[in-house]
Design a protein around this motif. Sequence first.
Motif, PDB file in Angstrom:
ATOM      1  N   VAL A 208      38.826  -1.158 140.665  1.00 46.70           N
ATOM      2  CA  VAL A 208      38.040  -1.424 139.457  1.00 46.70           C
ATOM      3  C   VAL A 208      38.057  -2.915 139.116  1.00 46.70           C
ATOM      4  O   VAL A 208      37.017  -3.496 138.780  1.00 46.70           O
ATOM      5  N   ALA A 209      39.234  -3.535 139.213  1.00 46.04           N
ATOM      6  CA  ALA A 209      39.340  -4.957 138.869  1.00 46.04           C
ATOM      7  C   ALA A 209      38.476  -5.813 139.792  1.00 46.04           C
ATOM      8  O   ALA A 209      37.723  -6.682 139.331  1.00 46.04           O
ATOM      9  N   PHE A 210      38.544  -5.560 141.091  1.00 47.75           N
ATOM     10  CA  PHE A 210      37.764  -6.353 142.040  1.00 47.75           C
ATOM     11  C   PHE A 210      36.258  -6.101 141.918  1.00 47.75           C
ATOM     12  O   PHE A 210      35.450  -7.011 142.092  1.00 47.75           O
ATOM     13  N   SER A 211      35.889  -4.863 141.621  1.00 42.90           N
ATOM     14  CA  SER A 211      34.468  -4.504 141.637  1.00 42.90           C
ATOM     15  C   SER A 211      33.743  -4.794 140.332  1.00 42.90           C
ATOM     16  O   SER A 211      32.519  -4.952 140.328  1.00 42.90           O
ATOM     17  N   THR A 212      34.469  -4.881 139.217  1.00 37.63           N
ATOM     18  CA  THR A 212      33.773  -5.026 137.925  1.00 37.63           C
ATOM     19  C   THR A 212      34.141  -6.270 137.135  1.00 37.63           C
ATOM     20  O   THR A 212      33.367  -6.701 136.282  1.00 37.63           O
ATOM     21  N   ALA A 213      35.321  -6.848 137.364  1.00 37.86           N
ATOM     22  CA  ALA A 213      35.757  -7.926 136.468  1.00 37.86           C
ATOM     23  C   ALA A 213      36.184  -9.209 137.167  1.00 37.86           C
ATOM     24  O   ALA A 213      36.413 -10.219 136.500  1.00 37.86           O
ATOM     25  N   GLY A 285      42.493 -12.657 138.757  1.00 31.74           N
ATOM     26  CA  GLY A 285      41.082 -12.936 138.959  1.00 31.74           C
ATOM     27  C   GLY A 285      40.168 -12.201 137.998  1.00 31.74           C
ATOM     28  O   GLY A 285      38.971 -12.474 137.941  1.00 31.74           O
ATOM     29  N   SER A 286      40.716 -11.264 137.228  1.00 32.51           N
ATOM     30  CA  SER A 286      39.886 -10.439 136.352  1.00 32.51           C
ATOM     31  C   SER A 286      40.046 -10.754 134.872  1.00 32.51           C
ATOM     32  O   SER A 286      39.278 -10.265 134.046  1.00 32.51           O
ATOM     33  N   LEU A 287      41.062 -11.545 134.520  1.00 31.42           N
ATOM     34  CA  LEU A 287      41.293 -11.904 133.125  1.00 31.42           C
ATOM     35  C   LEU A 287      41.986 -13.254 133.088  1.00 31.42           C
ATOM     36  O   LEU A 287      42.773 -13.570 133.981  1.00 31.42           O
ATOM     37  N   VAL A 302      43.729  -5.905 131.633  1.00 32.73           N
ATOM     38  CA  VAL A 302      42.695  -6.192 132.633  1.00 32.73           C
ATOM     39  C   VAL A 302      41.622  -5.113 132.612  1.00 32.73           C
ATOM     40  O   VAL A 302      40.418  -5.403 132.604  1.00 32.73           O
ATOM     41  N   LEU A 303      42.041  -3.853 132.608  1.00 34.03           N
ATOM     42  CA  LEU A 303      41.071  -2.760 132.622  1.00 34.03           C
ATOM     43  C   LEU A 303      40.340  -2.624 131.290  1.00 34.03           C
ATOM     44  O   LEU A 303      39.154  -2.285 131.253  1.00 34.03           O
TER      45      LEU A 303
END
Length: 481
Positions: A208-213, A285-287, A302-303
């Motif tokens: 989820v982190a790699f694909s959306t944020a 990388g997501s936040l 993050v999520l």
Amino acid sequence: MGASRRTTGPWAVKDHKRLIKDTETGAEEGGLKRAVGALDLTALGIGAVIGTGIFVIIGEGIGLAGPAVILSFILAAVTCVFSALCYAELASSIPVSGSAYTYAYATLGELVAWIIGWDLILEYGVSVAAVAVGWGGNLNEFLENTFSFSLPDSIATSPSDGGVFNLPAVFIVLAVMFVLSRGVRETAKANLIMVGIKLLILAFFIIVAFSTAFSSDNLTPFAPHGTDGVVSAAAVIFFAYIGFDAVSTGAEEAKEPKRDLPLAIIGSLIICTIIYILVSVAAVGSLDAKSLQESDAPLAAVLDDGAGISWAASLLAFGALVAITSVMLTIFYGQTRIFFAMARDGLMPRGIAKVNPRTGTPVALTYGMGVAIAILAALVPLTEIVKLVNIGTLFAFLLVNVGVVVLRATKPEMERPFKVPLAWPVPIFPLIGVGLIIYLMTKLPGETWIRFVGWMAIGLAIYFFYGRSHSLLQRHGERES
């Protein structure tokens, strides 16, 4: 041929052949059952390593290193590799319960073995109690996030935190105790299920982190505090890797110990390292680093904030509960096996080592340790004493690295299914391991050393007043080659 070693006096060394023979012939109280394979042992290592650390410690690491915390995870893993290789060699060569205690008995002598065994009893016991307290806190977080309900402080915290009795901590300790008493096969199955659940949750987080944020903008500046920040974070993160040594405590219950133990010890460390690196890359990388640093639950942040998943907190709190339970199961398991080995050698009352013929486990010992740990978790403030876990683990790692070199010198002819590379005649890898361990030990606070010395003093008194006179090796000692 190796040198002749004395088997009387406090520096008595127990020959590795004798250690193995004792497990094969079985003592009068029975022996442990060989019932677990490579997958079970690897899951044991993963279960012990991946706990709440990855769910919360990444925030602390980012505060020290920024996005370069990714490098800190790699550096911490490299620090562990040298000790893991040494554990693998000794576990495959001496497939006997007791881990570092047994290895010290075969290399450095009975007194050193007692010291490390006494150290590990405290380390593992305090670890289980502290993790049980953390389990109670995560249970409340899960209940609050999912059902908007939480247990009252009076029954959910210890007296030192304003409560009366930490009921959740007692419950989970006794539940784990019951599973362990049922047998090693049942323990391995329960752990395998829990490891599968927490790996699925972490995989969900990564995907989820790699694909959306994920955004490369969050990775700059990459190392705001330079090399010092990366090293300082690695010293903190190192303790998120502790636990792979628990695999070696299951040596006597492995079906093919000479093959499976090295695979499980090194394999579990490699798997955990890959997971930690992927999680850390996905998180930073997501936040932005500031938000991660300030959050009490960085992965949930993050999520929630990065990916916009509002129920993330509940999922991660559940993952933390499962992770903590598997850590408790494996560490508690390791403690009972170390205590079992010491009792079988006569350094503790031998009656404690009696194995139940139906379950193939030391049931009385498991119940006794479970009740003691439950009381500790329910009533005793653990904030300071838990720091002993760090120094105890490092001390065990130190002796294992030294033990490989000593055994290479004294028993060059013994069978070694797995060998540490660059360990003889110039012990490069073990010396690197020793150097890294000593460096980390110098970073521990002074009060931790004072408590450690105090606990060791108590242990020495017990050894000289009881252990030495009851030791089977001392009573039947003879020269061995």
